[in-house]
Write an enzyme that holds these catalytic residues in place. Structure first.
Site, PDB file in Angstrom:
ATOM      1  N   MET A  36       0.838  -1.202   0.000  1.00 21.46           N
ATOM      2  CA  MET A  36       0.000   0.000   0.000  1.00 21.46           C
ATOM      3  C   MET A  36       0.874   1.254   0.000  1.00 21.46           C
ATOM      4  SD  MET A  36      -3.402  -0.913   2.137  1.00 21.46           S
ATOM      5  CE  MET A  36      -2.745  -0.628   3.766  1.00 21.46           C
ATOM      6  N   LEU A  58       6.593   3.131   1.790  1.00 19.91           N
ATOM      7  CA  LEU A  58       7.522   2.003   1.907  1.00 19.91           C
ATOM      8  C   LEU A  58       8.566   2.238   2.993  1.00 19.91           C
ATOM      9  CD1 LEU A  58       8.122   1.244  -1.891  1.00 19.91           C
ATOM     10  CD2 LEU A  58       6.374   0.296  -0.353  1.00 19.91           C
ATOM     11  N   HIS A  59       8.904   1.146   3.671  1.00 23.31           N
ATOM     12  CA  HIS A  59       9.959   1.157   4.686  1.00 23.31           C
ATOM     13  C   HIS A  59      10.808  -0.101   4.481  1.00 23.31           C
ATOM     14  CE1 HIS A  59       7.452  -1.837   6.582  1.00 23.31           C
ATOM     15  NE2 HIS A  59       6.449  -0.982   6.713  1.00 23.31           N
ATOM     16  N   HIS A  81       9.062  -3.513   3.659  1.00 22.67           N
ATOM     17  CA  HIS A  81       8.670  -3.698   2.258  1.00 22.67           C
ATOM     18  C   HIS A  81       9.906  -3.965   1.380  1.00 22.67           C
ATOM     19  CE1 HIS A  81       5.453  -0.729   3.631  1.00 22.67           C
ATOM     20  NE2 HIS A  81       4.713  -1.721   3.198  1.00 22.67           N
ATOM     21  N   GLY A  92       4.917 -10.368   4.077  1.00 27.04           N
ATOM     22  CA  GLY A  92       5.675 -10.263   5.320  1.00 27.04           C
ATOM     23  C   GLY A  92       5.008 -11.012   6.469  1.00 27.04           C
ATOM     24  N   LYS A  96       5.130 -10.167   9.380  1.00 30.23           N
ATOM     25  CA  LYS A  96       4.534  -9.135  10.236  1.00 30.23           C
ATOM     26  C   LYS A  96       3.009  -9.269  10.277  1.00 30.23           C
ATOM     27  CE  LYS A  96       3.781  -4.777  11.845  1.00 30.23           C
ATOM     28  NZ  LYS A  96       2.570  -4.388  11.200  1.00 30.23           N
ATOM     29  N   GLN A 118      -2.746 -12.418   7.761  1.00 26.39           N
ATOM     30  CA  GLN A 118      -2.904 -12.126   6.328  1.00 26.39           C
ATOM     31  C   GLN A 118      -2.229 -13.211   5.487  1.00 26.39           C
ATOM     32  OE1 GLN A 118      -2.703  -8.044   4.637  1.00 26.39           O
ATOM     33  NE2 GLN A 118      -0.653  -8.637   4.012  1.00 26.39           N
ATOM     34  N   VAL A 168      10.815  -7.271   9.605  1.00 21.26           N
ATOM     35  CA  VAL A 168      11.949  -6.347   9.768  1.00 21.26           C
ATOM     36  C   VAL A 168      11.594  -5.366  10.878  1.00 21.26           C
ATOM     37  CG1 VAL A 168      13.356  -4.582   8.648  1.00 21.26           C
ATOM     38  CG2 VAL A 168      12.621  -6.602   7.365  1.00 21.26           C
ATOM     39  N   SER A 225       4.020   1.212   8.246  1.00 21.72           N
ATOM     40  CA  SER A 225       3.698   2.539   7.708  1.00 21.72           C
ATOM     41  C   SER A 225       2.921   3.359   8.716  1.00 21.72           C
ATOM     42  CB  SER A 225       2.874   2.397   6.425  1.00 21.72           C
ATOM     43  OG  SER A 225       3.538   1.547   5.522  1.00 21.72           O
TER      44      SER A 225
HETATM   45  P1  AMP Z   1       1.330  -3.050   3.469  1.00 21.79           P
HETATM   46  O1  AMP Z   1       1.901  -1.977   2.603  1.00 21.79           O
HETATM   47  O2  AMP Z   1       1.199  -2.672   4.898  1.00 21.79           O
HETATM   48  O3  AMP Z   1       0.079  -3.668   2.894  1.00 21.79           O
HETATM   49  O4  AMP Z   1       2.410  -4.217   3.466  1.00 21.79           O
HETATM   50  C1  AMP Z   1       2.838  -4.787   2.247  1.00 21.79           C
HETATM   51  C2  AMP Z   1       3.616  -6.038   2.548  1.00 21.79           C
HETATM   52  O5  AMP Z   1       4.761  -5.709   3.342  1.00 21.79           O
HETATM   53  C3  AMP Z   1       2.808  -7.076   3.349  1.00 21.79           C
HETATM   54  O6  AMP Z   1       3.112  -8.370   2.858  1.00 21.79           O
HETATM   55  C4  AMP Z   1       3.325  -6.872   4.738  1.00 21.79           C
HETATM   56  O7  AMP Z   1       3.210  -8.034   5.539  1.00 21.79           O
HETATM   57  C5  AMP Z   1       4.785  -6.556   4.469  1.00 21.79           C
HETATM   58  N1  AMP Z   1       5.374  -5.875   5.615  1.00 21.79           N
HETATM   59  C6  AMP Z   1       4.885  -4.786   6.274  1.00 21.79           C
HETATM   60  N2  AMP Z   1       5.680  -4.473   7.328  1.00 21.79           N
HETATM   61  C7  AMP Z   1       6.680  -5.387   7.340  1.00 21.79           C
HETATM   62  C8  AMP Z   1       7.816  -5.609   8.179  1.00 21.79           C
HETATM   63  N3  AMP Z   1       8.074  -4.814   9.229  1.00 21.79           N
HETATM   64  N4  AMP Z   1       8.630  -6.644   7.896  1.00 21.79           N
HETATM   65  C9  AMP Z   1       8.378  -7.457   6.832  1.00 21.79           C
HETATM   66  N5  AMP Z   1       7.334  -7.305   6.007  1.00 21.79           N
HETATM   67  C10 AMP Z   1       6.494  -6.283   6.248  1.00 21.79           C
END
Ligand code: AMP
Length: 279
Positions: free
Chosen positions: A20, A23-24, A27, A136, A138, A142, A165, A175
Site C-alpha cells: 500500500m 515504503l519502509h 517492504h 511479510g 509481520k 494475512q 523487519v 507505515s
Molecule cells: P502493506 O503496505 O502494509 O500492505 O504491506 C505490504 C507487505 O509488506 C505485506 O506483505 C506486509 O506483511 C509486508 N510488511 C509490512 N511491514 C513489514 C515488516 N516490518 N517486515 C516485513 N514485512 C512487512
C-alpha cells in the site's frame, strides 16, 4: 523506474510484491528477496479502500509516491503497478470470502478487513500473473488468509513469507508508526519485548494461559490497550493449548489512537540462559 497505471499496460509473470506504499525497510526486504529469486520484479502500490472500515485511516494513510518509487527501484524492483481506485474497481467488485481464519483476531477486530485483502490480492494476482508473490510475516494472519485462498482456488502462484523487519529497538516496521507521538514511540518497543518474553515463557514450559495473562497485564502497565494477546498455530491462527511447533504469540494493541500488531514465533526449546528477554 517504469510505472504502469492501467491493467492494459501490465506484462505478466515474474516476482510480485503487493504493497500500500509508504515504503519502509520491511517492504524493501520483500523486494530484495524477490530480486534474488526472479528475473523480473514488479511491485504494486495501491491503498485498497475495500480493506478499510469507514472509521479507519483510509483518507490519511500516507502516500509519498515519488519517494516510494525511488526506494523500490533501489531495492531492485523493475516496475510499479500504481492503479487508481476506478481502474481496480470500475464497478461493484466480486468479493473473495475466505472462511474461518478470517473470523479470528484481526478479522474479529476489523470486520470486512480480510474480505477486502483477499479480494484485492486475488485481483492483483489476476492482473500481474506472478510466478512468486512475497508477503511479510509481520501480518501473520494475512499470510494464512492468502495461503488458504491460493490453495482453495488453485491459483498458480508460489507464496513466499519473509521475516519481520524491525527497528533497532525491536519495534516492527509499519507505515502506521508515523502516527505515534514521540512519547508513544518511546513505549512502542515494549510490545515486541513483551510478546517475546511471553513466547519464551511458553517455550520454557509455562502454561499458555499464564504467559498470555502475564503479557496482557504487562502491556496494560505500559499504557497499551490490548485487543488480544494469543498463542496460535501459524497455519490457521487457531488457539493452541500448549507449546507446539509452528506456533506464535500474536498481539494487537492500541497505543493512544494508533493500533499496532505484531507476532513472534514460539521457540521450540529455550535454554535457561536465553529464557528471558532482558530489560
Ligand atoms: P502493506 O503496505 O502494509 O500492505 O504491506 C505490504 C507487505 O509488506 C505485506 O506483505 C506486509 O506483511 C509486508 N510488511 C509490512 N511491514 C513489514 C515488516 N516490518 N517486515 C516485513 N514485512 C512487512
Amino acid at each position: 523506474m517504469k510505472v504502469w497505471r492501467t491493467i492494459a499496460e501490465v506484462e505478466r509473470g515474474g516476482g510480485f510484491v503487493p504493497t500500500m506504499g509508504a515504503l519502509h525497510a520491511g517492504h524493501l526486504s520483500l523486494m530484495e528477496t524477490a530480486r534474488r529469486e526472479n528475473d523480473r520484479v514488479a511491485i504494486s502500490i495501491f491503498v485498497n479502500p475495500l480493506q478499510f472500515a469507514p472509521h479507519e485511516d483510509l483518507s490519511r494513510y500516507p502516500r509519498p509516491l515519488e519517494r516510494d518509487l525511488e526506494l523500490a527501484e533501489r531495492a531492485g524492483a523493475d516496475v510499479a503497478f500504481v492503479p487508481s481506485v476506478v481502474e481496480m474497481y470500475p464497478v461493484e467488485p466480486t468479493r473473495i470470502l475466505v472462511p474461518k481464519v478470517t473470523d479470528l483476531w484481526e478479522g474479529a477486530s476489523r470486520p470486512g478487513h480480510f474480505e477486502g485483502v483477499a479480494t484485492v490480492v486475488a485481483k492483483l494476482f489476476g492482473i500481474m500473473g506472478p510466478e512468486r508473490a512475497y508477503f511479510g510475516r509481520k501480518d501473520l494472519q494475512q499470510c494464512a488468509v492468502i495461503a488458504k485462498m491460493v490453495g482453495d482456488l488453485s491459483m498458480p502462484v508460489t507464496l513466499r513469507v519473509c521475516p519481520t523487519v524491525r527497528e533497532s529497538d525491536g519495534l516492527a516496521m509499519s507505515s502506521r508508526n508515523v502516527y505515534l507521538s514521540p512519547e508513544e514511540r518511546a513505549v512502542a518497543p515494549r510490545l515486541f519485548a513483551t510478546i517475546s518474553e511471553s513466547a519464551n515463557r511458553i517455550s520454557a514450559g509455562e502454561s499458555v494461559e499464564d504467559a498470555r495473562h502475564w503479557a496482557f497485564s504487562e502491556l496494560e502497565s505500559y499504557g497499551f490497550h490490548p485487543d488480544y494477546v494469543a498463542a496460535v498455530s501459524d497455519i490457521d491462527l487457531s488457539i493452541i493449548e500448549e507449546r507446539q511447533p509452528n506456533s506464535s504469540v500474536i498481539v494487537a494493541a492500541k497505543l493512544g489512537s494508533t493500533r499496532l500488531i505484531d507476532n513472534v514465533p514460539i521457540p521450540e526449546r529455550v535454554s535457561s540462559s536465553t529464557a528471558r528477554v532482558s530489560r
